[in-house]
Scaffold this motif. Structure first.
Motif, PDB file in Angstrom:
ATOM      1  N   ASN A   1       9.750 -18.264 -19.811  1.00  0.00           N
ATOM      2  CA  ASN A   1      10.199 -19.700 -19.853  1.00  0.00           C
ATOM      3  C   ASN A   1      11.427 -19.585 -19.521  1.00  0.00           C
ATOM      4  OD1 ASN A   1       7.677 -20.227 -21.704  1.00  0.00           O
ATOM      5  ND2 ASN A   1       8.722 -19.439 -23.584  1.00  0.00           N
ATOM      6  N   VAL A   2      11.947 -18.796 -18.438  1.00  0.00           N
ATOM      7  CA  VAL A   2      13.072 -19.202 -17.585  1.00  0.00           C
ATOM      8  C   VAL A   2      12.876 -19.731 -16.345  1.00  0.00           C
ATOM      9  CG1 VAL A   2      14.903 -17.777 -16.633  1.00  0.00           C
ATOM     10  CG2 VAL A   2      13.695 -16.899 -18.720  1.00  0.00           C
ATOM     11  N   LYS A   3      13.650 -20.584 -15.911  1.00  0.00           N
ATOM     12  CA  LYS A   3      13.649 -21.113 -14.533  1.00  0.00           C
ATOM     13  C   LYS A   3      14.583 -20.267 -13.525  1.00  0.00           C
ATOM     14  CE  LYS A   3      14.650 -25.539 -15.969  1.00  0.00           C
ATOM     15  NZ  LYS A   3      14.618 -26.714 -16.483  1.00  0.00           N
ATOM     16  N   PHE A   4      13.922 -19.535 -12.785  1.00  0.00           N
ATOM     17  CA  PHE A   4      14.579 -18.816 -11.782  1.00  0.00           C
ATOM     18  C   PHE A   4      14.485 -19.794 -10.477  1.00  0.00           C
ATOM     19  CE2 PHE A   4      12.992 -15.635 -14.544  1.00  0.00           C
ATOM     20  CZ  PHE A   4      14.058 -14.877 -14.697  1.00  0.00           C
ATOM     21  N   GLY A   5      15.765 -19.988 -10.032  1.00  0.00           N
ATOM     22  CA  GLY A   5      15.986 -20.877  -8.568  1.00  0.00           C
ATOM     23  C   GLY A   5      15.324 -20.123  -7.474  1.00  0.00           C
ATOM     24  N   PHE A   6      15.557 -18.965  -7.312  1.00  0.00           N
ATOM     25  CA  PHE A   6      15.239 -18.170  -6.089  1.00  0.00           C
ATOM     26  C   PHE A   6      13.730 -18.229  -5.849  1.00  0.00           C
ATOM     27  CE2 PHE A   6      15.990 -13.967  -3.617  1.00  0.00           C
ATOM     28  CZ  PHE A   6      15.888 -14.655  -2.417  1.00  0.00           C
ATOM     29  N   PRO A   7      12.765 -17.816  -6.888  1.00  0.00           N
ATOM     30  CA  PRO A   7      11.416 -17.979  -6.667  1.00  0.00           C
ATOM     31  C   PRO A   7      10.788 -19.462  -6.451  1.00  0.00           C
ATOM     32  CG  PRO A   7      11.933 -16.969  -8.836  1.00  0.00           C
ATOM     33  CD  PRO A   7      13.125 -17.000  -7.937  1.00  0.00           C
ATOM     34  N   MET A   8      11.572 -20.118  -7.501  1.00  0.00           N
ATOM     35  CA  MET A   8      11.356 -21.612  -7.410  1.00  0.00           C
ATOM     36  C   MET A   8      11.436 -22.197  -6.088  1.00  0.00           C
ATOM     37  SD  MET A   8      12.246 -24.987  -9.630  1.00  0.00           S
ATOM     38  CE  MET A   8      12.774 -24.135 -11.016  1.00  0.00           C
ATOM     39  N   ALA A   9      12.282 -22.015  -5.348  1.00  0.00           N
ATOM     40  CA  ALA A   9      12.610 -22.371  -3.910  1.00  0.00           C
ATOM     41  C   ALA A   9      11.618 -21.899  -3.000  1.00  0.00           C
ATOM     42  CB  ALA A   9      14.081 -22.137  -3.514  1.00  0.00           C
ATOM     43  N   PHE A  10      11.245 -20.666  -2.783  1.00  0.00           N
ATOM     44  CA  PHE A  10      10.327 -20.112  -2.181  1.00  0.00           C
ATOM     45  C   PHE A  10       8.927 -20.784  -2.509  1.00  0.00           C
ATOM     46  CE2 PHE A  10       7.057 -16.766  -1.230  1.00  0.00           C
ATOM     47  CZ  PHE A  10       7.253 -16.689  -0.011  1.00  0.00           C
ATOM     48  N   THR A  11       8.495 -20.948  -3.567  1.00  0.00           N
ATOM     49  CA  THR A  11       7.472 -21.559  -4.138  1.00  0.00           C
ATOM     50  C   THR A  11       7.265 -22.992  -3.406  1.00  0.00           C
ATOM     51  OG1 THR A  11       7.143 -20.481  -6.046  1.00  0.00           O
ATOM     52  CG2 THR A  11       6.051 -22.373  -5.829  1.00  0.00           C
ATOM     53  N   THR A  12       8.408 -23.725  -3.488  1.00  0.00           N
ATOM     54  CA  THR A  12       8.557 -24.844  -2.858  1.00  0.00           C
ATOM     55  C   THR A  12       8.227 -24.981  -1.185  1.00  0.00           C
ATOM     56  OG1 THR A  12      10.136 -25.598  -4.833  1.00  0.00           O
ATOM     57  CG2 THR A  12       9.964 -27.048  -2.758  1.00  0.00           C
TER      58      THR A  12
END
Length: 500
Positions: A90-101
């Protein structure tokens, strides 16, 4: 009676032969596949709705999810509601979220024209991320890169709707730089600006304007975000490859989105110092070199930007490394034929490599070019065949005859390492499930009660084995960055086989 039996036999024989002929035609027809890529495409996108954080919209399709993280960012007096949970936590990690995007956007940029009815769903998946990334980059020279204390979150097994662990906010700034996560965020915003250029021009302009500003910050204040934030981002999403690859990747996306020669000049001047010629052939949330090579080779192949000639060679080297059974191949494959990079979440490398194969095949076809590997000629058709084989394995063509996408096919993982999926939904169990109470379910053998449709798990081991065990996060945990590049591959395959 005899006449009736003869007539019945004649009808039966005719039907049998016609069905056999039709089956033969399907199996030998170049545009037939036993897999329903369109169904898999739809499900691969629905998965992102199961990973949503924030206030869910009325058209939410995975109904067992509810609103969560509605006060995210309040500790720092900033609005960080929204975005995605990266995997089963349930954590929002910006690094993988940006890559996902970035990878979702690249999927749409290359193959969105083939998606038809799924295109709008793919755009919505991207917008859910970019809306959050715009919030995370709202303050100059600052990016909020994580919400939630990962160590404390991992000490609990609870639904996102019940979170009571600290929603601590972590940021990078001029004092504690993070060129890796900043440049990846710039890549995400720049690539997404291309997705929305025609459908929402004003939003596209906002994304690109922000991307330009964020990249300038990433380049001016250089450093790895793991240095300052090591206790909080490691070992979860430590930047093992450094930040140079993200600067090259971010510049490549800004060059594509803006056509500003300044970015081309940046790549030409800084390419070698940023590791453009590195031989590492792993492409994922941490290392972007291979992706940058493929992306920049397009400018050389199709736009004839001669100064980027070397990137075609670098891209070819990556392609050669993947050819199964060839003397020049560096890749390991399981006995069943799956690309195998590492035991932890291996399927992310399968989906990213498959996407790059299909994308590079598209570029080569447009330029009427091929790849030469040790004297062997590798055609775009061969690249597509290799990519299809990997996707087909994922969907069920493997020794276990198991689909590694939840909800696709007759047999798929039932005990995925995912808190929300494994615990009873709020609708079925309105009472709060406390931090440690969920571990009894996590350690049980019972199937997950909520279907996280479209989730692709880490996958089998090097010997094609898969225990379907919830505690085995290396093999059983889904992640947004596994699905993101798969969206593009499935769109291409669904179109190629006449399913879209």
């Amino acid at each position: 009676m005899v006449a009736f039996s003869s007539l019945f036999f004649l009808l039966f024989t005719t039907l049998f032969l016609s069905n056999a002929f039709a089956t033969h035609q399907r199996l030998h027809h170049p545009h037939f596949s036993k897999h329903n890529y369109r169904d898999a495409l739809s499900k691969s996108i629905i998965f992102f709705e199961g990973q949503r954080s924030g206030k869910l919209p009325s058209n939410q399709r995975l109904k067992w999810r509810r609103d969560s993280g509605l006060s995210d960012g309040s500790a720092m007096h900033v609005d960080l509601v929204g975005g995605y949970y990266d995997a089963g936590d349930n954590v929002k990690f910006g690094f993988p979220m940006a890559f996902t995007t970035t990878m979702l956007s690249w999927s749409v940029i290359e193959f969105g024209g083939l998606m038809k009815g799924e295109l709008e769903n793919a755009r919505e998946a991207i917008r859910w991320a970019t809306d959050y990334l715009l919030k995370a980059t709202a303050h100059p020279n600052t990016i909020y890169v994580q919400v939630g204390d990962a160590n404390k979150d991992h000490a609990c097994w609870e639904r996102p709707e019940d979170m009571d662990t600290p929603r601590t906010v972590f940021k990078i700034d001029t004092t504690n730089p993070g060129s890796d996560v900043a440049a990846e965020t710039a890549a995400a915003l720049a690539s997404a600006s291309l997705v929305f250029r025609k459908s929402d021009p004003s939003y596209s302009r906002l994304l690109l304007k922000t991307a330009i500003r964020v990249f300038a910050f990433a380049d001016k204040y250089r450093g790895s975000y793991s240095n300052a934030l090591k206790p909080f981002v490691c070992p979860f999403y430590c930047s093992y490859s450094g930040y140079q690859d993200e600067l090259l990747w971010g510049a490549a996306w800004l060059h594509r989105a803006t056509r500003n020669p300044a970015y081309l000049n940046y790549i030409q001047v800084n390419g070698q110092t940023l590791g453009a010629d590195e031989t590492d052939n792993t492409f994922g949330w941490d290392n972007k070199h291979v992706g940058a090579r493929i992306l920049l080779s397009k400018a050389f192949l199709i736009q004839n930007v001669k100064s980027l000639h070397d990137y075609k060679g670098h891209a070819d080297n990556f392609i050669c490394s993947l050819i199964p059974g060839a003397s020049f191949s560096q890749a390991q494959y399981t006995p069943g034929g799956l690309l195998f990079k590492m035991s932890d979440t291996n399927m992310q490398y399968v989906t990213s490599a498959s996407f790059l194969l299909l994308t590079y095949a598209k570029y080569l076809t447009s330029a009427s070019r091929v790849v030469t590997c040790g004297g062997a000629t590798i055609t775009p058709k061969r690249l597509r065949t290799i990519a299809k084989r990997q996707v087909d394995y994922l969907l069920g063509d493997n020794p276990l005859q198991m689909s590694y996408m939840v909800g696709y096919g007759q047999r798929y993982p039932e005990r995925i390492h995912h808190r929300g999926s494994s615990l009873p939904s709020v609708a079925n169990h309105p009472a709060k499930i406390a931090c440690s109470s969920g571990f009894s379910i996590m350690n049980s053998q019972s199937p997950n009660p909520n279907l996280l449709v479209g989730a692709v798990v880490g996958g089998p081991d090097a010997q094609d084995r898969f225990p379907d065990k919830r505690s085995d996060y290396e093999q059983s945990e889904p992640a947004t960055y596994i699905n993101a590049p798969l969206v593009g591959s499935l769109a291409y395959l669904a179109h190629s086989f006449g399913q879209l």
